[in-house]
Motif scaffolding. Structure first.
Motif, short mmCIF file in Angstrom:
data_model
loop_
_atom_site.label_atom_id
_atom_site.label_comp_id
_atom_site.label_asym_id
_atom_site.label_seq_id
_atom_site.Cartn_x
_atom_site.Cartn_y
_atom_site.Cartn_z
N LEU A 28 0.79 -1.24 0.00
CA LEU A 28 0.00 0.00 0.00
C LEU A 28 0.82 1.28 0.00
CD1 LEU A 28 -2.89 -1.00 2.43
CD2 LEU A 28 -2.85 -1.12 -0.06
N GLY A 29 2.00 1.28 -0.64
CA GLY A 29 2.76 2.51 -0.70
C GLY A 29 3.97 2.44 -1.61
N VAL A 30 4.58 3.62 -1.82
CA VAL A 30 5.80 3.75 -2.60
C VAL A 30 6.78 4.60 -1.81
CG1 VAL A 30 4.70 3.46 -4.85
CG2 VAL A 30 4.88 5.73 -3.87
N GLN A 31 8.07 4.50 -2.16
CA GLN A 31 9.08 5.27 -1.43
C GLN A 31 10.26 5.63 -2.30
OE1 GLN A 31 9.91 2.55 1.72
NE2 GLN A 31 11.59 1.57 0.64
N PHE A 54 -19.67 3.00 -0.13
CA PHE A 54 -20.66 2.03 0.32
C PHE A 54 -22.01 2.72 0.37
CE2 PHE A 54 -18.07 3.59 3.82
CZ PHE A 54 -18.99 4.24 4.62
N ASN A 55 -23.04 1.98 0.62
CA ASN A 55 -24.40 2.51 0.60
C ASN A 55 -24.53 3.69 1.56
OD1 ASN A 55 -27.10 2.80 0.02
ND2 ASN A 55 -27.76 1.15 1.37
N GLY A 56 -24.66 4.89 1.01
CA GLY A 56 -24.86 6.09 1.83
C GLY A 56 -23.58 6.75 2.30
N GLY A 57 -22.40 6.33 1.82
CA GLY A 57 -21.19 6.98 2.29
C GLY A 57 -19.93 6.43 1.66
N GLY A 58 -18.80 6.78 2.29
CA GLY A 58 -17.50 6.33 1.83
C GLY A 58 -16.40 7.06 2.56
N PHE A 59 -15.16 6.75 2.19
CA PHE A 59 -14.03 7.43 2.81
C PHE A 59 -12.87 7.53 1.82
CE2 PHE A 59 -13.02 3.01 3.62
CZ PHE A 59 -11.65 2.95 3.40
N VAL A 60 -11.97 8.48 2.10
CA VAL A 60 -10.73 8.66 1.35
C VAL A 60 -9.63 8.91 2.38
CG1 VAL A 60 -9.49 10.11 -0.30
CG2 VAL A 60 -11.91 9.67 -0.63
N THR A 61 -8.48 8.26 2.20
CA THR A 61 -7.36 8.47 3.11
C THR A 61 -6.05 8.48 2.33
OG1 THR A 61 -6.24 7.66 5.10
CG2 THR A 61 -7.15 6.00 3.62
N VAL A 62 -5.06 9.20 2.83
CA VAL A 62 -3.73 9.26 2.24
C VAL A 62 -2.72 9.45 3.38
CG1 VAL A 62 -3.72 11.75 1.82
CG2 VAL A 62 -2.34 10.25 0.37
N SER A 63 -1.50 8.93 3.20
CA SER A 63 -0.48 9.09 4.24
C SER A 63 0.88 9.33 3.61
CB SER A 63 -0.44 7.84 5.13
OG SER A 63 -0.01 6.72 4.38
N GLY A 64 1.78 9.85 4.40
CA GLY A 64 3.15 10.08 3.96
C GLY A 64 4.08 10.07 5.15
N LEU A 89 2.51 11.22 8.62
CA LEU A 89 1.28 12.01 8.67
C LEU A 89 0.21 11.30 7.85
CD1 LEU A 89 2.85 15.49 7.87
CD2 LEU A 89 2.10 14.71 10.10
N PHE A 90 -1.04 11.44 8.25
CA PHE A 90 -2.11 10.90 7.42
C PHE A 90 -3.35 11.78 7.54
CE2 PHE A 90 -3.04 8.90 11.47
CZ PHE A 90 -4.41 8.93 11.55
N GLY A 91 -4.19 11.69 6.53
CA GLY A 91 -5.44 12.43 6.51
C GLY A 91 -6.57 11.50 6.11
N LEU A 92 -7.74 11.75 6.65
CA LEU A 92 -8.91 10.91 6.39
C LEU A 92 -10.15 11.79 6.28
CD1 LEU A 92 -10.44 8.07 6.50
CD2 LEU A 92 -10.59 8.49 8.95
N PHE A 93 -10.96 11.51 5.29
CA PHE A 93 -12.26 12.17 5.16
C PHE A 93 -13.29 11.07 4.95
CE2 PHE A 93 -15.72 13.91 2.61
CZ PHE A 93 -16.16 14.90 3.46
N ALA A 94 -14.34 11.10 5.74
CA ALA A 94 -15.38 10.06 5.64
C ALA A 94 -16.76 10.70 5.69
CB ALA A 94 -15.24 9.06 6.79
N THR A 95 -17.70 10.05 5.03
CA THR A 95 -19.09 10.49 5.05
C THR A 95 -19.99 9.28 5.14
OG1 THR A 95 -20.75 11.79 3.89
CG2 THR A 95 -19.21 10.58 2.52
N SER A 96 -21.08 9.43 5.87
CA SER A 96 -22.04 8.34 6.02
C SER A 96 -23.38 8.92 6.43
CB SER A 96 -21.56 7.34 7.07
OG SER A 96 -22.50 6.31 7.24
#
Length: 159
Positions: A28-31, A54-64, A89-96
């Motif tokens: 799950l990454g490159v360097q 997914f039904n009614g939502g989802g998420f997006v995440t990235v890290s470094g 560091l990582f960031g996450l955005f989710a909705t449901s």
């Protein structure tokens, strides 16, 4: 923290004779890694963005992350152990269901691992890191825990 990142970036751009550069991939990454001298290296990693719907939502995440590595054996050895430290560091955005939340996290850790040289240009590696995981998020506030991370992958030496 900004000064630390700028200093590390400046170190990687300095021209050093015979400095090895490696690109690699891990689960799950490159360097990208650049040797700063015979025993030290600086590595930059990027966790591949993950997303799910997914039904009614989802998420997006990235890290470094940015890491300092110190090798305890020459590159010519078949096994090259190393130790060091990393700042991730990582960031996450989710909705449901019409609700949304975001979070940012930081995870400093100490690490140890080894490169297993397959050829002059290709090596496999494995490492473990331990340290605190600090999370800042909407609706969560700040929280922390102790975490363990692992990285398994392959490197290709550019020069």
């Amino acid at each position: 923290m900004k000064k630390i990142l700028l200093s590390l970036m400046a170190l990687t751009t300095l021209s050093t004779a015979g400095a090895a550069e490696k690109v690699g991939a891990y689960l799950l990454g490159v360097q990208y890694q650049r040797d700063t001298n015979a025993t030290d290296a600086v590595r930059f990693g990027l966790g591949l963005p993950l997303a799910a719907a997914f039904n009614g939502g989802g998420f997006v995440t990235v890290s470094g992350d940015v890491s300092y590595l110190r090798h305890t054996a020459p590159q010519t050895e078949s096994v090259q152990p190393y130790y060091g430290g990393t700042l991730g560091l990582f960031g996450l955005f989710a909705t449901s269901g019409g609700n949304s939340a975001g979070a940012v996290g930081v995870f400093p850790s100490v690490l140890g691992g080894a490169n297993f040289n397959v050829t002059d240009q290709v090596s496999l590696f494995g490492e473990l890191g331990v340290g605190p995981r600090v999370l800042f998020g909407t609706g969560v506030g700040a929280d922390w825990s102790f975490g363990v991370g692992a990285r398994l992958g392959v490197n290709y030496r550019l020069r």
